[in-house]
Design a protein around this motif. Structure first.
Motif, PDB file in Angstrom:
ATOM      1  N   ASP A 149       0.809  -1.218   0.000  1.00 41.63           N
ATOM      2  CA  ASP A 149       0.000   0.000   0.000  1.00 41.63           C
ATOM      3  C   ASP A 149       0.847   1.275   0.000  1.00 41.63           C
ATOM      4  O   ASP A 149       0.361   2.347   0.356  1.00 41.63           O
ATOM      5  CB  ASP A 149      -0.947   0.003   1.208  1.00 41.63           C
ATOM      6  CG  ASP A 149      -0.203  -0.057   2.544  1.00 41.63           C
ATOM      7  OD1 ASP A 149       1.027  -0.281   2.561  1.00 41.63           O
ATOM      8  OD2 ASP A 149      -0.875   0.109   3.585  1.00 41.63           O
ATOM      9  N   ASP A 150       2.092   1.153  -0.444  1.00 43.15           N
ATOM     10  CA  ASP A 150       2.979   2.314  -0.463  1.00 43.15           C
ATOM     11  C   ASP A 150       2.435   3.349  -1.448  1.00 43.15           C
ATOM     12  O   ASP A 150       2.284   3.063  -2.635  1.00 43.15           O
ATOM     13  CB  ASP A 150       4.391   1.887  -0.860  1.00 43.15           C
ATOM     14  CG  ASP A 150       5.419   2.967  -0.599  1.00 43.15           C
ATOM     15  OD1 ASP A 150       5.181   4.133  -0.990  1.00 43.15           O
ATOM     16  OD2 ASP A 150       6.459   2.657  -0.007  1.00 43.15           O
ATOM     17  N   PRO A 151       2.142   4.563  -0.981  1.00 47.54           N
ATOM     18  CA  PRO A 151       1.580   5.573  -1.890  1.00 47.54           C
ATOM     19  C   PRO A 151       2.518   5.930  -3.039  1.00 47.54           C
ATOM     20  O   PRO A 151       2.067   6.341  -4.106  1.00 47.54           O
ATOM     21  CB  PRO A 151       1.306   6.781  -0.988  1.00 47.54           C
ATOM     22  CG  PRO A 151       1.999   6.528   0.292  1.00 47.54           C
ATOM     23  CD  PRO A 151       2.279   5.057   0.388  1.00 47.54           C
ATOM     24  N   ARG A 152       3.814   5.761  -2.839  1.00 47.90           N
ATOM     25  CA  ARG A 152       4.764   6.092  -3.911  1.00 47.90           C
ATOM     26  C   ARG A 152       4.616   5.139  -5.100  1.00 47.90           C
ATOM     27  O   ARG A 152       4.899   5.511  -6.240  1.00 47.90           O
ATOM     28  CB  ARG A 152       6.198   6.057  -3.369  1.00 47.90           C
ATOM     29  CG  ARG A 152       7.197   6.584  -4.356  1.00 47.90           C
ATOM     30  CD  ARG A 152       8.458   7.063  -3.700  1.00 47.90           C
ATOM     31  NE  ARG A 152       9.450   7.327  -4.723  1.00 47.90           N
ATOM     32  CZ  ARG A 152      10.734   7.136  -4.587  1.00 47.90           C
ATOM     33  NH1 ARG A 152      11.217   6.703  -3.432  1.00 47.90           N
ATOM     34  NH2 ARG A 152      11.559   7.388  -5.564  1.00 47.90           N
ATOM     35  N   LEU A 153       4.148   3.922  -4.849  1.00 48.45           N
ATOM     36  CA  LEU A 153       3.963   2.949  -5.928  1.00 48.45           C
ATOM     37  C   LEU A 153       2.626   3.147  -6.638  1.00 48.45           C
ATOM     38  O   LEU A 153       2.500   2.850  -7.821  1.00 48.45           O
ATOM     39  CB  LEU A 153       4.058   1.519  -5.397  1.00 48.45           C
ATOM     40  CG  LEU A 153       5.400   1.134  -4.783  1.00 48.45           C
ATOM     41  CD1 LEU A 153       5.325  -0.268  -4.191  1.00 48.45           C
ATOM     42  CD2 LEU A 153       6.515   1.242  -5.803  1.00 48.45           C
ATOM     43  N   GLY A 154       1.625   3.601  -5.927  1.00 48.86           N
ATOM     44  CA  GLY A 154       0.322   3.879  -6.541  1.00 48.86           C
ATOM     45  C   GLY A 154      -0.403   2.649  -7.061  1.00 48.86           C
ATOM     46  O   GLY A 154      -1.137   2.741  -8.050  1.00 48.86           O
ATOM     47  N   ILE A 155      -0.238   1.516  -6.414  1.00 48.83           N
ATOM     48  CA  ILE A 155      -0.904   0.287  -6.866  1.00 48.83           C
ATOM     49  C   ILE A 155      -2.332   0.283  -6.334  1.00 48.83           C
ATOM     50  O   ILE A 155      -2.565   0.486  -5.143  1.00 48.83           O
ATOM     51  CB  ILE A 155      -0.157  -0.966  -6.366  1.00 48.83           C
ATOM     52  CG1 ILE A 155       1.265  -0.998  -6.930  1.00 48.83           C
ATOM     53  CG2 ILE A 155      -0.922  -2.232  -6.741  1.00 48.83           C
ATOM     54  CD1 ILE A 155       2.162  -2.042  -6.289  1.00 48.83           C
ATOM     55  N   THR A 156      -3.276   0.046  -7.229  1.00 50.21           N
ATOM     56  CA  THR A 156      -4.671  -0.112  -6.839  1.00 50.21           C
ATOM     57  C   THR A 156      -5.002  -1.592  -6.894  1.00 50.21           C
ATOM     58  O   THR A 156      -5.043  -2.187  -7.973  1.00 50.21           O
ATOM     59  CB  THR A 156      -5.604   0.674  -7.790  1.00 50.21           C
ATOM     60  OG1 THR A 156      -5.227   2.052  -7.764  1.00 50.21           O
ATOM     61  CG2 THR A 156      -7.052   0.523  -7.385  1.00 50.21           C
TER      62      THR A 156
END
Length: 181
Positions: A149-156
């Motif tokens: 859930d790292d916001p830097r990766l932006g995975i949904t």
């Protein structure tokens, strides 16, 4: 086999070419010659199997650092998953970008994961089973991970996370520094 390169250079979706008749079908899922012709590593050090009880289960994002960096050929043989890979290659134009691919018993696709990529997946169905052909032996001292859930990766992720290991939930968030795989 049909090889389709993703937007992350060196990562491929691999689909079997079915030879069908009244009995059903036959297809190759791995051939050293065909993989090598696409510039892919063909060594298999281990073959692994994971079974997942519940939809929403998340495994990953895992990688191994050199000298034990590993390739993976991942296939879902029962149920369905969304498989996600993240490019960790220093200097890559797609560094920290990701690709998500649905793998299922119905589409019979596999995902080839190059060295220096993080890999994880979320189950879309109860009872999902996943096989991996891995190009390097598991080396605990070389393993690393990224937070799902790292916001830097932006995975949904497609579903709420229902099950995740303590280890996978505890990977640190990325900083502004590069990840060294």
């Amino acid at each position: 086999m049909i090889f389709t390169e993703t937007k992350l250079g060196g990562a491929f979706i691999v689909e079997p070419e079915l030879r069908e008749d009244e009995r059903g079908f036959f297809a190759r899922t791995f051939c050293q010659h065909e993989f090598a012709a696409h510039g892919l590593k063909v060594e298999v050090a281990q073959a692994n199997l994971s079974f997942n009880h519940r939809a929403g289960t998340l495994r990953g994002l895992h990688f191994q650092r050199p000298p034990a960096a590993e390739t993976k050929l991942v296939r879902c043989t029962r149920g369905a998953i969304v498989d996600v890979i993240v490019d960790l290659r220093p200097g890559s134009p797609t560094y920290l970008q990701h690709v998500a691919v649905e793998l299922s018993e119905d589409n019979r696709r596999a995902l080839y994961v190059p060295e220096l990529f993080a890999h994880g997946y979320q189950t879309l169905t109860d009872g999902a089973e996943v096989t991996y052909q891995v190009g390097e032996f598991y080396t605990p001292g070389a393993e690393g991970g990224l937070r799902y859930d790292d916001p830097r990766l932006g995975i949904t992720w497609p579903l709420p996370v229902t099950v995740i290991s303590d280890k996978d939930a505890a990977w640190p968030l990325l900083t502004t520094e590069e990840v060294t795989a």
